[in-house]
Scaffold this active site. Structure first.
Site, PDB file in Angstrom:
ATOM      1  N   ASP A   1       0.587   3.690   6.018  1.00  0.00           N
ATOM      2  CA  ASP A   1       0.847   3.345   4.620  1.00  0.00           C
ATOM      3  C   ASP A   1       0.540   4.510   3.685  1.00  0.00           C
ATOM      4  OD1 ASP A   1       1.769   0.790   4.974  1.00  0.00           O
ATOM      5  OD2 ASP A   1      -0.184  -0.148   4.783  1.00  0.00           O
TER       6      ASP A   1
ATOM      7  N   GLN B   1       0.770  -1.252   0.000  1.00  0.00           N
ATOM      8  CA  GLN B   1       0.000   0.000   0.000  1.00  0.00           C
ATOM      9  C   GLN B   1       0.802   1.303   0.000  1.00  0.00           C
ATOM     10  OE1 GLN B   1      -3.404   2.345   2.614  1.00  0.00           O
ATOM     11  NE2 GLN B   1      -2.953   0.263   3.187  1.00  0.00           N
ATOM     12  N   SER B   2       1.861   1.365   0.823  1.00  0.00           N
ATOM     13  CA  SER B   2       2.499   2.673   1.017  1.00  0.00           C
ATOM     14  C   SER B   2       3.079   3.234  -0.287  1.00  0.00           C
ATOM     15  CB  SER B   2       3.604   2.565   2.073  1.00  0.00           C
ATOM     16  OG  SER B   2       4.611   1.676   1.632  1.00  0.00           O
TER      17      SER B   2
ATOM     18  N   ARG C   1       6.680  -8.996 -10.408  1.00  0.00           N
ATOM     19  CA  ARG C   1       7.258 -10.318 -10.578  1.00  0.00           C
ATOM     20  C   ARG C   1       6.417 -11.141 -11.549  1.00  0.00           C
ATOM     21  NH1 ARG C   1       9.072 -13.150  -5.103  1.00  0.00           N
ATOM     22  NH2 ARG C   1       7.794 -11.482  -4.292  1.00  0.00           N
TER      23      ARG C   1
ATOM     24  N   LYS D   1      10.896  -5.216   9.097  1.00  0.00           N
ATOM     25  CA  LYS D   1       9.794  -5.114   8.139  1.00  0.00           C
ATOM     26  C   LYS D   1       8.625  -4.475   8.883  1.00  0.00           C
ATOM     27  CE  LYS D   1      10.857  -8.919   5.088  1.00  0.00           C
ATOM     28  NZ  LYS D   1      10.370 -10.093   4.378  1.00  0.00           N
ATOM     29  N   VAL D   2       7.908  -3.638   8.198  1.00  0.00           N
ATOM     30  CA  VAL D   2       6.849  -2.898   8.892  1.00  0.00           C
ATOM     31  C   VAL D   2       5.571  -2.844   8.064  1.00  0.00           C
ATOM     32  CG1 VAL D   2       6.213  -0.567   9.677  1.00  0.00           C
ATOM     33  CG2 VAL D   2       8.427  -1.495  10.295  1.00  0.00           C
TER      34      VAL D   2
ATOM     35  N   ASN E   1       9.355   0.252  -2.100  1.00  0.00           N
ATOM     36  CA  ASN E   1       9.112   0.070  -0.658  1.00  0.00           C
ATOM     37  C   ASN E   1       9.333  -1.389  -0.278  1.00  0.00           C
ATOM     38  OD1 ASN E   1       6.566  -0.561  -2.017  1.00  0.00           O
ATOM     39  ND2 ASN E   1       5.676  -0.728   0.015  1.00  0.00           N
ATOM     40  N   PHE E   2      10.460  -1.919  -0.767  1.00  0.00           N
ATOM     41  CA  PHE E   2      10.848  -3.276  -0.378  1.00  0.00           C
ATOM     42  C   PHE E   2      11.339  -3.277   1.057  1.00  0.00           C
ATOM     43  CE2 PHE E   2      11.891  -3.724  -5.050  1.00  0.00           C
ATOM     44  CZ  PHE E   2      10.824  -4.564  -5.319  1.00  0.00           C
TER      45      PHE E   2
ATOM     46  N   GLU F   1       1.300  -1.317   8.241  1.00  0.00           N
ATOM     47  CA  GLU F   1       0.499  -0.188   8.735  1.00  0.00           C
ATOM     48  C   GLU F   1       0.435  -0.058  10.261  1.00  0.00           C
ATOM     49  OE1 GLU F   1      -1.454   2.303   7.137  1.00  0.00           O
ATOM     50  OE2 GLU F   1      -1.794   2.951   9.190  1.00  0.00           O
TER      51      GLU F   1
ATOM     52  N   GLY G   1      -7.795  20.152  19.072  1.00  0.00           N
ATOM     53  CA  GLY G   1      -7.414  21.558  19.187  1.00  0.00           C
ATOM     54  C   GLY G   1      -7.920  22.149  20.491  1.00  0.00           C
ATOM     55  N   GLY G   2      -7.942  23.449  20.541  1.00  0.00           N
ATOM     56  CA  GLY G   2      -8.364  24.113  21.767  1.00  0.00           C
ATOM     57  C   GLY G   2      -9.878  24.287  21.866  1.00  0.00           C
TER      58      GLY G   2
HETATM   59  N1  COA Z   1      11.594 -10.044  -9.443  1.00  0.00           N
HETATM   60  C1  COA Z   1      12.256 -10.817  -8.562  1.00  0.00           C
HETATM   61  N2  COA Z   1      12.212 -10.662  -7.239  1.00  0.00           N
HETATM   62  C2  COA Z   1      11.422  -9.665  -6.775  1.00  0.00           C
HETATM   63  C3  COA Z   1      10.701  -8.806  -7.620  1.00  0.00           C
HETATM   64  C4  COA Z   1      10.811  -9.024  -9.021  1.00  0.00           C
HETATM   65  N3  COA Z   1      10.170  -8.264  -9.888  1.00  0.00           N
HETATM   66  N4  COA Z   1      10.025  -7.924  -6.860  1.00  0.00           N
HETATM   67  C5  COA Z   1      10.318  -8.227  -5.588  1.00  0.00           C
HETATM   68  N5  COA Z   1      11.155  -9.260  -5.527  1.00  0.00           N
HETATM   69  C6  COA Z   1      11.741  -9.871  -4.348  1.00  0.00           C
HETATM   70  C7  COA Z   1      12.636  -8.940  -3.582  1.00  0.00           C
HETATM   71  O1  COA Z   1      13.867  -8.795  -4.223  1.00  0.00           O
HETATM   72  C8  COA Z   1      12.727  -9.646  -2.242  1.00  0.00           C
HETATM   73  O2  COA Z   1      13.703 -10.637  -2.308  1.00  0.00           O
HETATM   74  P1  COA Z   1      14.927 -10.802  -1.262  1.00  0.00           P
HETATM   75  O3  COA Z   1      14.304 -10.811   0.091  1.00  0.00           O
HETATM   76  O4  COA Z   1      15.512 -12.111  -1.648  1.00  0.00           O
HETATM   77  O5  COA Z   1      15.833  -9.666  -1.428  1.00  0.00           O
HETATM   78  C9  COA Z   1      11.379 -10.343  -2.142  1.00  0.00           C
HETATM   79  O6  COA Z   1      10.758 -10.209  -3.422  1.00  0.00           O
HETATM   80  C10 COA Z   1      10.417  -9.862  -1.095  1.00  0.00           C
HETATM   81  O7  COA Z   1      10.426  -8.472  -0.955  1.00  0.00           O
HETATM   82  P2  COA Z   1      10.024  -7.862   0.456  1.00  0.00           P
HETATM   83  O8  COA Z   1       9.952  -6.404   0.325  1.00  0.00           O
HETATM   84  O9  COA Z   1      10.955  -8.387   1.499  1.00  0.00           O
HETATM   85  O10 COA Z   1       8.561  -8.441   0.675  1.00  0.00           O
HETATM   86  P3  COA Z   1       7.919  -9.086   1.984  1.00  0.00           P
HETATM   87  O11 COA Z   1       6.574  -9.555   1.568  1.00  0.00           O
HETATM   88  O12 COA Z   1       8.784 -10.061   2.626  1.00  0.00           O
HETATM   89  O13 COA Z   1       7.760  -7.844   2.986  1.00  0.00           O
HETATM   90  C11 COA Z   1       6.962  -5.656   3.619  1.00  0.00           C
HETATM   91  C12 COA Z   1       6.715  -6.923   2.786  1.00  0.00           C
HETATM   92  C13 COA Z   1       5.899  -4.652   3.267  1.00  0.00           C
HETATM   93  C14 COA Z   1       6.877  -5.990   5.114  1.00  0.00           C
HETATM   94  C15 COA Z   1       8.381  -5.107   3.309  1.00  0.00           C
HETATM   95  O14 COA Z   1       8.474  -4.937   1.931  1.00  0.00           O
HETATM   96  C16 COA Z   1       8.682  -3.798   4.003  1.00  0.00           C
HETATM   97  O15 COA Z   1       8.971  -3.743   5.196  1.00  0.00           O
HETATM   98  N6  COA Z   1       8.659  -2.699   3.237  1.00  0.00           N
HETATM   99  C17 COA Z   1       9.012  -1.384   3.741  1.00  0.00           C
HETATM  100  C18 COA Z   1       7.934  -0.804   4.588  1.00  0.00           C
HETATM  101  C19 COA Z   1       6.606  -0.753   3.896  1.00  0.00           C
HETATM  102  O16 COA Z   1       6.457  -0.178   2.835  1.00  0.00           O
HETATM  103  N7  COA Z   1       5.604  -1.304   4.561  1.00  0.00           N
HETATM  104  C20 COA Z   1       4.238  -1.067   4.211  1.00  0.00           C
HETATM  105  C21 COA Z   1       3.695  -1.981   3.278  1.00  0.00           C
HETATM  106  S1  COA Z   1       2.069  -1.440   2.925  1.00  0.00           S
END
Ligand code: COA
Length: 483
Positions: free
Chosen positions: A223, A72-73, A93, A191-192, A151-152, A194, A302-303
């Site tokens: 987000d 979302q973010s 992907r 990892k974070v 936002n990975f 909302e 507010g006030g």
């Molecule tokens: N081709 C190949 N690999 C891809 C890809 C693509 N097109 N797009 C993504 N990936 C891979 C990434 O490289 C990553 O691989 P790695 O861990 O081996 O480096 C993997 O997909 C997963 O990415 P990740 O961001 O770790 O996803 P997640 O589902 O594990 O975590 C979040 C999700 C939201 C917790 C995390 O992305 C995060 O903390 N983001 C920052 C804060 C944020 O925006 N949070 C709010 C989300 S609404």
């Protein structure tokens, strides 16, 4: 900005020499030439467009965005930029795409509303960023885009080989914008989602009722709120680039974004050192304050004291309520409306400080009056006297509200997989840049188009890319992550 059309024509050697001389002359006479330009164009800026308002293109026309966002973010940010006219190319992907395509699905086989409402007006290309050919395609995209938004999880972009240093080498103008959960510090690798951000940013500890647990809010301030902050960072960096010629990193931590939205509570934390917070209803109730800002229920931030009051029908309608603010300048009008004209002059009620310890009694009395009418009737009556009130609108009422449709804040779009759906259009209205709200793309819908028209691959190269596996799902597709 990303469109770089070649405008030079082939010239004879002597013509080139002549032009070179002309350039030298012009350079030497720069101040005079500049003065002339200022005269003609008003301080050297382009002449004001003579096209009718709304017909001179969109605010971000020419900006091309490599959208590496998911969930979302990040998507909130890039969707807004797309509404403003940027060409947003969402990289997903192969075979899976943004995980939200399949989360909270309501129509079997179709992209979820979670996805469609956050990815409108974008194009989708599938690229396996870990495939050697995929990396090559991505690097080509990097060279042609103005902004990369991601936002990975922390470190994921670097693991793909796309460090800022590498990106900057490929394209010094590139702005690399990221959302992370936390900024540099002890939690930077976390990892974070909302609600984690709402809790870490000070919102949850200050939301809810004093005698209940902390609460998260329905508005996605972690987000979508951080996505909004990031969009501002990006357009600022684009503007700075017009002077510096180079891109930069833009980072928005969700904790910081939430704290920015909860800043009034940090204000109150500091006020607390100087005594109790008189506008919090617990003050009037004689309940002592602790060391940290307490949860204030529905007290106004507010006030101006306020509270949520029942209206006619509250017994069966969970949204038959109104927010009522006892703003000091209209206190007299409130007293007359609710049938308490004596409160205008009685010492216990006549002034805001006198009222503070009696807010509970005041709001109970006003509620007896609001309960005799619907929330809309209360609103109509109060607005006649400039009394600020807010009917509690349900999402059903908002979805059906015609004025929001007319302003383009709620927009109906048609989707080949799911039919018509409502989305939130651009809440920011620009008078010369009408919002461009289109349905979200299917997974990889624009892969071919982008390879051909943006990246200029030939038919043969595209055929090779297709068999390489860089843009197609692996033979055994990985399972989409669970909601
Ligand atoms: N081709 C190949 N690999 C891809 C890809 C693509 N097109 N797009 C993504 N990936 C891979 C990434 O490289 C990553 O691989 P790695 O861990 O081996 O480096 C993997 O997909 C997963 O990415 P990740 O961001 O770790 O996803 P997640 O589902 O594990 O975590 C979040 C999700 C939201 C917790 C995390 O992305 C995060 O903390 N983001 C920052 C804060 C944020 O925006 N949070 C709010 C989300 S609404």
């Amino acid at each position: 900005m990303a469109t770089r059309k070649k405008v030079t024509k082939t010239k004879s050697k002597s013509a080139v020499k002549k032009t070179a001389r002309k350039v030298v002359t012009l350079r030497r006479k720069k101040p005079a030439a500049k003065a002339q330009a200022s005269k003609a164009n008003g301080n050297g800026y382009p002449r004001p467009s003579s096209r009718p308002w709304g017909h001179a293109g969109r605010a971000l026309d020419g900006v091309r965005i490599l959208d590496f966002t998911h969930v979302q973010s990040g998507p909130t940010c890039t969707q807004l930029l797309a509404y403003m006219g940027a060409d947003v190319i969402k990289v997903e992907r192969p075979g899976i795409g943004d995980v939200t395509r399949s989360q909270l699905r309501d129509v079997k086989g179709a992209d979820s509303l979670y996805f469609t409402m956050l990815n409108g007006s974008k194009r989708s290309i599938t690229i396996d960023s870990k495939h050697p050919k995929g990396k090559e395609i991505l690097e080509r995209l990097v060279k042609l885009c103005d902004v990369l938004v991601e936002n990975f999880a922390p470190g994921a972009l670097d693991r793909m080989g796309l460090t800022f240093e590498h990106i900057h080498k490929l394209n010094p103008r590139m702005i690399v914008a990221s959302v992370k959960g936390f900024g540099p510090g002890p939690y930077e690798d976390c990892k974070v989602y909302e609600n984690v951000a709402q809790c870490a940013g000070g919102s949850a500890s200050t939301t809810g009722f004093r005698d209940g647990p902390p609460l998260v809010t329905g508005a996605q301030i972690g987000d979508s709120g951080t996505g909004l902050h990031l969009a501002l960072g990006i357009v600022s960096a684009l503007y700075q680039r017009t002077r510096t010629g180079r891109g930069q990193k833009v980072l928005c931590a969700m904790q910081d974004g939430v704290l920015n939205l909860a800043r009034v509570k940090l204000r109150d934390q500091q006020r607390l050192a100087h005594g109790p917070l008189a506008e919090y209803s617990q003050y009037g109730e004689g309940i002592p304050f602790g060391k940290a800002v307490p949860r204030a229920g529905n007290d106004s931030g507010g006030g101006q004291p306020g509270w949520i009051l029942k209206c006619k029908g509250w017994e069966s309608d969970p949204d038959a309520y109104i927010y009522f603010i006892t703003q000091a300048p209209v206190w007299g009008a409130i007293c007359d409306l609710i049938g308490k004209p004596e409160w205008k002059t009685e010492a216990d009620y006549a002034t805001p400080p006198a009222r503070l310890p009696r807010l509970r009694k005041i709001f109970d009395t006003i509620e007896q009056w609001t309960m005799t009418m619907t929330k809309f009737e209360v609103m109509e009556l109060c607005n006649k006297h400039d009394i600020p009130v807010g009917p509690i609108l349900s999402m059903k009422e908002i979805a059906e509200e015609q004025s929001l449709r007319l302003t383009g804040t709620v927009v109906e779009v048609d989707h080949p997989g799911r039919g018509k759906y409502l989305t939130v259009g651009n809440p920011i209205k620009l008078s010369d840049s009408p919002a461009d709200v289109r349905r979200s793309p299917l997974l990889g819908e624009h892969t071919d188009e982008i390879l051909r028209k943006v990246l200029k691959y030939s038919d043969k190269e595209i055929a090779d890319i297709k068999v390489s596996g860089a843009i197609t799902p692996p033979e055994k597709p990985a399972k989409a992550e669970a909601a």
